[in-house]
Design an enzyme around this catalytic site. Structure first.
Site, short mmCIF file in Angstrom:
data_model
loop_
_atom_site.label_atom_id
_atom_site.label_comp_id
_atom_site.label_asym_id
_atom_site.label_seq_id
_atom_site.Cartn_x
_atom_site.Cartn_y
_atom_site.Cartn_z
N ASN A 1 2.53 5.97 -9.95
CA ASN A 1 1.27 5.96 -10.71
C ASN A 1 0.02 5.74 -9.86
OD1 ASN A 1 -0.44 5.37 -13.28
ND2 ASN A 1 -0.63 3.51 -12.03
N ASP B 1 0.89 -1.16 0.00
CA ASP B 1 0.00 0.00 0.00
C ASP B 1 0.93 1.21 0.00
OD1 ASP B 1 -1.46 2.21 0.77
OD2 ASP B 1 -2.57 1.17 2.36
N VAL B 2 0.89 2.00 -1.06
CA VAL B 2 1.87 3.10 -1.19
C VAL B 2 1.68 4.19 -0.12
CG1 VAL B 2 2.27 2.79 -3.67
CG2 VAL B 2 0.48 4.39 -2.91
N LYS C 1 -3.49 16.36 -6.75
CA LYS C 1 -2.68 16.48 -7.98
C LYS C 1 -1.96 17.83 -8.02
CE LYS C 1 -3.78 12.39 -9.58
NZ LYS C 1 -2.80 11.29 -9.66
N TYR D 1 -9.27 15.21 -4.86
CA TYR D 1 -8.44 14.71 -5.97
C TYR D 1 -7.63 15.85 -6.60
CZ TYR D 1 -7.30 12.23 -10.34
OH TYR D 1 -6.64 11.65 -11.40
P1 NAD Z 1 -6.93 2.55 -12.20
O1 NAD Z 1 -7.97 2.58 -11.14
O2 NAD Z 1 -7.06 1.59 -13.32
O3 NAD Z 1 -5.49 2.36 -11.55
C1 NAD Z 1 -5.11 2.85 -10.28
C2 NAD Z 1 -4.16 1.85 -9.66
O4 NAD Z 1 -3.71 2.34 -8.39
C3 NAD Z 1 -4.82 0.49 -9.40
O5 NAD Z 1 -3.91 -0.53 -9.75
C4 NAD Z 1 -5.05 0.50 -7.90
O6 NAD Z 1 -5.13 -0.78 -7.32
C5 NAD Z 1 -3.79 1.25 -7.47
N1 NAD Z 1 -3.87 1.72 -6.09
C6 NAD Z 1 -4.88 2.38 -5.48
N2 NAD Z 1 -4.57 2.60 -4.20
C7 NAD Z 1 -3.33 2.08 -3.99
C8 NAD Z 1 -2.48 1.98 -2.86
N3 NAD Z 1 -2.84 2.49 -1.69
N4 NAD Z 1 -1.28 1.37 -3.03
C9 NAD Z 1 -0.91 0.85 -4.21
N5 NAD Z 1 -1.68 0.91 -5.31
C10 NAD Z 1 -2.88 1.51 -5.19
O7 NAD Z 1 -6.87 4.04 -12.75
P2 NAD Z 1 -5.89 4.75 -13.80
O8 NAD Z 1 -6.72 5.64 -14.60
O9 NAD Z 1 -5.01 3.77 -14.48
O10 NAD Z 1 -5.03 5.67 -12.82
C11 NAD Z 1 -3.61 5.66 -12.77
C12 NAD Z 1 -3.12 7.06 -12.42
O11 NAD Z 1 -3.44 7.95 -13.50
C13 NAD Z 1 -3.76 7.67 -11.17
O12 NAD Z 1 -2.79 8.38 -10.43
C14 NAD Z 1 -4.79 8.63 -11.74
O13 NAD Z 1 -5.06 9.70 -10.86
C15 NAD Z 1 -4.05 9.10 -12.99
N6 NAD Z 1 -4.93 9.69 -14.00
C16 NAD Z 1 -5.83 8.92 -14.70
C17 NAD Z 1 -6.64 9.53 -15.64
C18 NAD Z 1 -7.63 8.77 -16.47
O14 NAD Z 1 -8.38 9.39 -17.23
N7 NAD Z 1 -7.67 7.45 -16.41
C19 NAD Z 1 -6.53 10.90 -15.87
C20 NAD Z 1 -5.63 11.65 -15.13
C21 NAD Z 1 -4.82 11.03 -14.20
#
Ligand code: NAD
Length: 268
Positions: free
Chosen positions: A93, A66-67, A170, A166
């Protein structure tokens, strides 16, 4: 084909069992890096990513942590160093959303999002930086002593109703990234952010679950398509490589123009 961009490098991708993280992990491996696939839930998904990398001839392992938990993060890095020897690339990420109108936002929602999205990035970056400083530059591997890529968001600059936690996380990532970049550049450590717009992943299923919702979302994207995780994966490989050696402290928006104020496209 010549030497792969990232061959000989060791990478850790947090939250790599889903969405953007899974694709970034696979792209880094394709470019020659050995990849640690971090996950906190759904170990089978992490094993699937590891399996796909290995099937394509790459090197990978899954690491649970858990990060937002300091002990977990320190154990994960110890395990990474035992198995891979060092770290060259950290992709910060992992991220979550817990949405609520501002007046109804619980302290638990606030703390959970800040803990994972901001404190989690701090905890992982600190362990990576300690190792970058200890080891220094290894010229045969990379021009830099280490590279950190923070997965931020267009919401490091675009305010977001019902998502104050959120957007604040960021915005915090932006200044964490820039402060690290300033402090660590003299030690040849590069720190940058990728700021995705709307990318098709589990985090935003509801925002595009119906044709109407998808149409509404597309209004915010001048380039006229929702992003794919590959759009981010390719950029991450480039930004981590020596081709991007003179880039540090940058927020790289990968958003199809979402940050171009599309509401003004008709002249305001
Ligand atoms: P996602 O939900 O598919 O992936 C998020 C990942 O983070 C998952 O693997 C989840 O299990 C992991 N995670 C959550 N809490 C955690 C913890 N405490 N310890 C370790 N891992 C943990 O979503 P995504 O869209 O792939 O998001 C990835 C990153 O990209 C995030 O930081 C998100 O804010 C950012 N982001 C995504 C988008 C989008 O449109 N998808 C846009 C802007 C930013």
């Amino acid at each position: 084909m010549g030497k792969k961009h990232l061959s000989g490098q060791k990478a850790l991708v947090t939250g790599a069992n889903s969405g953007i993280g899974a694709t970034v992990a696979k792209e880094l491996a394709k470019a020659g890096a050995a990849v640690a696939v971090n996950y906190v839930v759904n170990p089978e998904e992490a094993q699937r990513v590891v399996g796909e990398i290995k099937e394509s001839g790459g090197e990978a392992m899954a690491l649970r942590a858990d990060v937002s938990n300091e002990d977990h993060v320190q154990m994960m890095f110890r395990e990474m160093f035992t198995r891979f020897g060092t770290i060259d690339i950290l992709i910060n990420n992992a991220g979550i959303q817990r949405d609520a109108p501002f007046a109804e936002m619980s302290l638990d929602y606030w703390n959970t999002v800040i803990s994972v999205n901001l404190t989690g990035q701090f905890l992982c970056a600190r362990e990576a930086v300690k190792e970058f400083l200890r080891r220094g530059v290894v010229p045969d591997v990379s021009c830099a002593a280490g590279k950190i890529i923070c997965m931020s968001s267009v919401h490091e600059v675009i305010p977001w109703t019902n998502h104050a936690n959120y957007a604040a996380s960021k915005g915090g990532v932006m200044m964490l990234m820039k402060s690290m970049a300033q402090e660590l550049a003299p030690r040849r450590i590069r720190v940058n952010s990728i700021c995705p717009g709307a990318i098709k992943t589990p985090i935003n299923v509801s925002a595009r679950s119906t044709p109407e919702a998808e149409k509404a979302l597309l209004k915010f994207i001048p380039y006229g398509r929702i992003g794919e995780t590959d759009d981010i994966g390719r950029v991450a490989v480039w930004l981590a490589s020596d081709d991007a050696d003179y880039i540090t402290g940058a927020s790289l928006f990968v958003d199809g123009g979402m940050t171009l104020y599309p509401g003004f496209s008709t002249g305001g």
